[in-house]
Motif scaffolding. Structure first.
Motif, mmCIF file in Angstrom:
data_model
loop_
_atom_site.group_PDB
_atom_site.id
_atom_site.type_symbol
_atom_site.label_atom_id
_atom_site.label_comp_id
_atom_site.label_asym_id
_atom_site.label_seq_id
_atom_site.Cartn_x
_atom_site.Cartn_y
_atom_site.Cartn_z
ATOM 1 N N THR A 126 1.437 -9.265 13.653
ATOM 2 C CA THR A 126 0.668 -8.146 13.094
ATOM 3 C C THR A 126 1.154 -6.805 13.641
ATOM 4 N N SER A 127 1.486 -6.776 14.934
ATOM 5 C CA SER A 127 1.960 -5.524 15.541
ATOM 6 C C SER A 127 3.310 -5.111 14.956
ATOM 7 N N ILE A 128 4.176 -6.093 14.727
ATOM 8 C CA ILE A 128 5.492 -5.801 14.141
ATOM 9 C C ILE A 128 5.337 -5.289 12.715
ATOM 10 N N VAL A 129 4.428 -5.900 11.947
ATOM 11 C CA VAL A 129 4.173 -5.454 10.571
ATOM 12 C C VAL A 129 3.684 -4.015 10.565
ATOM 13 N N MET A 130 2.734 -3.698 11.466
ATOM 14 C CA MET A 130 2.191 -2.340 11.529
ATOM 15 C C MET A 130 3.256 -1.329 11.949
ATOM 16 N N LEU A 131 4.104 -1.735 12.881
ATOM 17 C CA LEU A 131 5.189 -0.857 13.323
ATOM 18 C C LEU A 131 6.172 -0.595 12.184
ATOM 19 N N LEU A 132 6.550 -1.636 11.477
ATOM 20 C CA LEU A 132 7.476 -1.482 10.349
ATOM 21 C C LEU A 132 6.853 -0.613 9.263
ATOM 22 N N PHE A 133 5.559 -0.805 9.036
ATOM 23 C CA PHE A 133 4.866 -0.010 8.018
ATOM 24 C C PHE A 133 4.857 1.463 8.411
ATOM 25 N N SER A 134 4.658 1.733 9.705
ATOM 26 C CA SER A 134 4.668 3.118 10.186
ATOM 27 C C SER A 134 6.046 3.749 10.000
ATOM 28 N N ALA A 169 -15.026 -1.316 10.259
ATOM 29 C CA ALA A 169 -13.944 -1.551 9.291
ATOM 30 C C ALA A 169 -14.430 -2.383 8.109
ATOM 31 N N ILE A 170 -15.229 -3.402 8.393
ATOM 32 C CA ILE A 170 -15.751 -4.272 7.319
ATOM 33 C C ILE A 170 -16.718 -3.495 6.424
ATOM 34 N N ILE A 214 -7.322 -4.651 4.746
ATOM 35 C CA ILE A 214 -6.630 -5.599 5.622
ATOM 36 C C ILE A 214 -5.747 -4.845 6.619
ATOM 37 N N TYR A 215 -5.072 -3.799 6.129
ATOM 38 C CA TYR A 215 -4.252 -2.945 6.999
ATOM 39 C C TYR A 215 -5.109 -2.384 8.137
ATOM 40 N N VAL A 216 -6.303 -1.909 7.797
ATOM 41 C CA VAL A 216 -7.198 -1.340 8.811
ATOM 42 C C VAL A 216 -7.647 -2.413 9.801
ATOM 43 N N LEU A 217 -7.973 -3.609 9.296
ATOM 44 C CA LEU A 217 -8.417 -4.693 10.179
ATOM 45 C C LEU A 217 -7.319 -5.094 11.175
ATOM 46 N N CYS A 246 -5.515 -3.329 -4.337
ATOM 47 C CA CYS A 246 -4.982 -2.217 -3.552
ATOM 48 C C CYS A 246 -5.982 -1.797 -2.461
ATOM 49 N N TRP A 247 -7.254 -1.730 -2.817
ATOM 50 C CA TRP A 247 -8.291 -1.349 -1.856
ATOM 51 C C TRP A 247 -8.512 -2.453 -0.824
ATOM 52 N N ILE A 248 -8.406 -3.713 -1.240
ATOM 53 C CA ILE A 248 -8.541 -4.828 -0.296
ATOM 54 C C ILE A 248 -7.375 -4.822 0.683
ATOM 55 N N LEU A 249 -6.165 -4.579 0.167
ATOM 56 C CA LEU A 249 -4.971 -4.527 1.020
ATOM 57 C C LEU A 249 -5.094 -3.405 2.048
ATOM 58 N N GLY A 250 -5.616 -2.261 1.621
ATOM 59 C CA GLY A 250 -5.857 -1.159 2.552
ATOM 60 C C GLY A 250 -6.827 -1.554 3.648
#
Length: 445
Positions: free
Chosen positions: A393-401, A238-239, A57-60, A51-55
């Motif tokens: 990546t932009s589409i994924v972030m938009l959908l997540f938002s 971020a890293i 990756i989201y930030v990256l 869960c923390w790694i996924l978070g």
């Protein structure tokens, strides 16, 4: 360094400040609290760490988008500049004020929480929390009034101290061998519906703990070499944050089994008591105070940059563009500090804090829309850095938002209605401001 022209910010920041503002505005007291709540939702070691790694990756992914936009349009105020360029003045106006409100509320929260942690160390100050909070506000307002260099130095010092303290805590946990840890078995319930819901709730908390990762974009105009420094500092920061968050969770779970850590209101304190004895709680409180001082310093700087940009574009009073000799947008800083003081005095800004978080999610979504729109409408615009994995990546972030927006609209209907009302009122206000600016412009001819 040459003196700046009136109402012009100084180019005085660099790579080290970029990392410091990223780390400083992200790592707060949340990481000391959330591991217990997440352990209560996920009783599986690898799910928690994942869960923390996924978070991270989201930030990256998000960092890549913001790095492209901030180097393409290196202007004070960050997000709203990109939306304004992509969708016009009104979209920029709404985005800018949403972003300002979301960031201007934060300093009041941090001043109050610092005062509460200080009371833990000094119980005699129990009735003085408001006074302490105001004292911190005044001290940091004076510091930032003196110039961007002093604010930058403070950010770098407090961020370094914060990282050193967290690394020391992680090392101490892994060196501890006083308790035999039972092996943690994978839990089959993770595949069940309840486990999936628990994972998404945990991910929401994780993303809240990572919030602040885009802070460097607000200072692009003050960076000596934004094309080079901003991408490097955003990715490096971020890293660093991701490593600290993942390692501290591994360290906590090394010291205490999940069952013991689950639902602890301050997980770091319970772990520190095991490692350091009863003094552990004091150690964690000190770490929390330094974390909060660093994050307060960052959020004292951010709102004034947004207000400066809004003022320069005619979306606020012209005086908001006033910059002092030290390079600080002084009027914008004092207005933001006054707003913070008001929130501290009324002491009931929790509802506003939720509203601000909701607005932040809307701003993120608009920024990702802006990135996609500008790639299509202005493909030849100079882009010193390009977002990796675009357009996926932009589409994924938009959908997540969008998913976050829908979730917040369902869980916080009061804020949703408030945002709808503010948005409805914003257009006539925008037209009025635009008309006034046009009239003032004609009068000055």
């Amino acid at each position: 360094m040459k003196n700046t022209k009136p109402n012009q910010l100084k180019k005085a920041l660099g790579f080290s400040f970029g990392i410091a503002i990223m780390v400083g505005s992200t790592i707060g007291a949340g990481i000391l609290r959330t591991p217990g709540a997440i352990a209560g939702l996920l009783d599986n070691y690898w799910l928690i760490i994942g869960c923390w790694i996924l978070g991270g990756i989201y930030v990256l992914i998000g960092v890549g988008s913001y790095a492209e936009l901030a180097t393409m349009l290196p202007k004070a105020g960050g997000s709203y500049n990109y939306v304004k360029r992509a969708f016009g003045d009104y979209a920029g106006f709404v985005t800018g004020w949403f972003d300002y409100i979301a960031n201007a509320i934060a300093p009041a929260f941090f001043c109050i929480v610092i005062s509460e942690y200080l009371v833990i160390l000094f119980p005699n100050l129990e009735n003085q929390t408001t006074v302490i909070a105001i004292a911190f506000l005044i001290a940091f307002t004076i510091l930032h009034s003196s110039g961007i260099k002093n604010g930058s130095i403070m950010q770098q010092i407090t961020s370094v101290i914060k990282v050193v303290l967290f690394v020391a805590l992680i090392v101490a946990c892994f060196m501890y061998s006083g308790v035999k840890i039972n092996p943690i078995e994978k839990n089959a319930t993770a595949l069940q519906i309840g486990g999936i819901i628990g994972f998404f709730k945990s991910l929401q908390m994780v993303l809240g703990t990572y919030d602040g990762w885009y802070a460097g974009s607000f200072f692009a105009e003050e960076d000596e070499n934004p094309s080079k420094n901003i991408p490097k500092s955003l990715y490096t920061g971020a890293i660093i944050v991701m490593l600290i968050y993942v390692l501290i969770n591994m360290a906590f779970l090394y010291v205490m089994p999940i069952a013991s850590l689950a639902n602890s209101p301050l997980a770091a304190s319970d772990v520190a008591k095991v490692v350091f004895g009863e003094n552990g709680a004091i150690i964690v409180t000190i770490i929390a105070i330094f974390s909060l001082i660093s994050i307060l310093n960052a959020f004292m700087m951010i709102p004034s940059r947004i207000l400066f940009g809004l003022s320069r574009d005619g979306f606020f009073i012209q005086k908001g563009t006033t910059v002092n000799k030290g390079g600080t947008p002084i009027v914008a800083l004092l207005i933001s500090a006054t707003f913070t003081l008001f929130l501290i005095l009324i002491g009931s800004f929790e509802v506003l804090f939720l509203l601000g978080t909701f607005m932040a999610v809307i701003v993120w979504g608009l920024v990702y829309c802006a990135l996609i729109k500008l790639r299509i409408s202005e493909p030849d615009l100079p882009r010193p850095h390009k977002s990796w994995g675009y357009p996926y990546t932009s589409i994924v972030m938009l959908l997540f938002s969008i998913v976050l927006f829908c979730g917040f609209a369902y869980s916080d209907q009061k804020s949703f209605v408030t945002i709808c009302i503010i948005t409805a009122l914003s257009y006539p206000l925008f037209l009025w401001i635009k008309s006034n600016n046009k009239k003032s412009s004609n009068d000055n001819k």
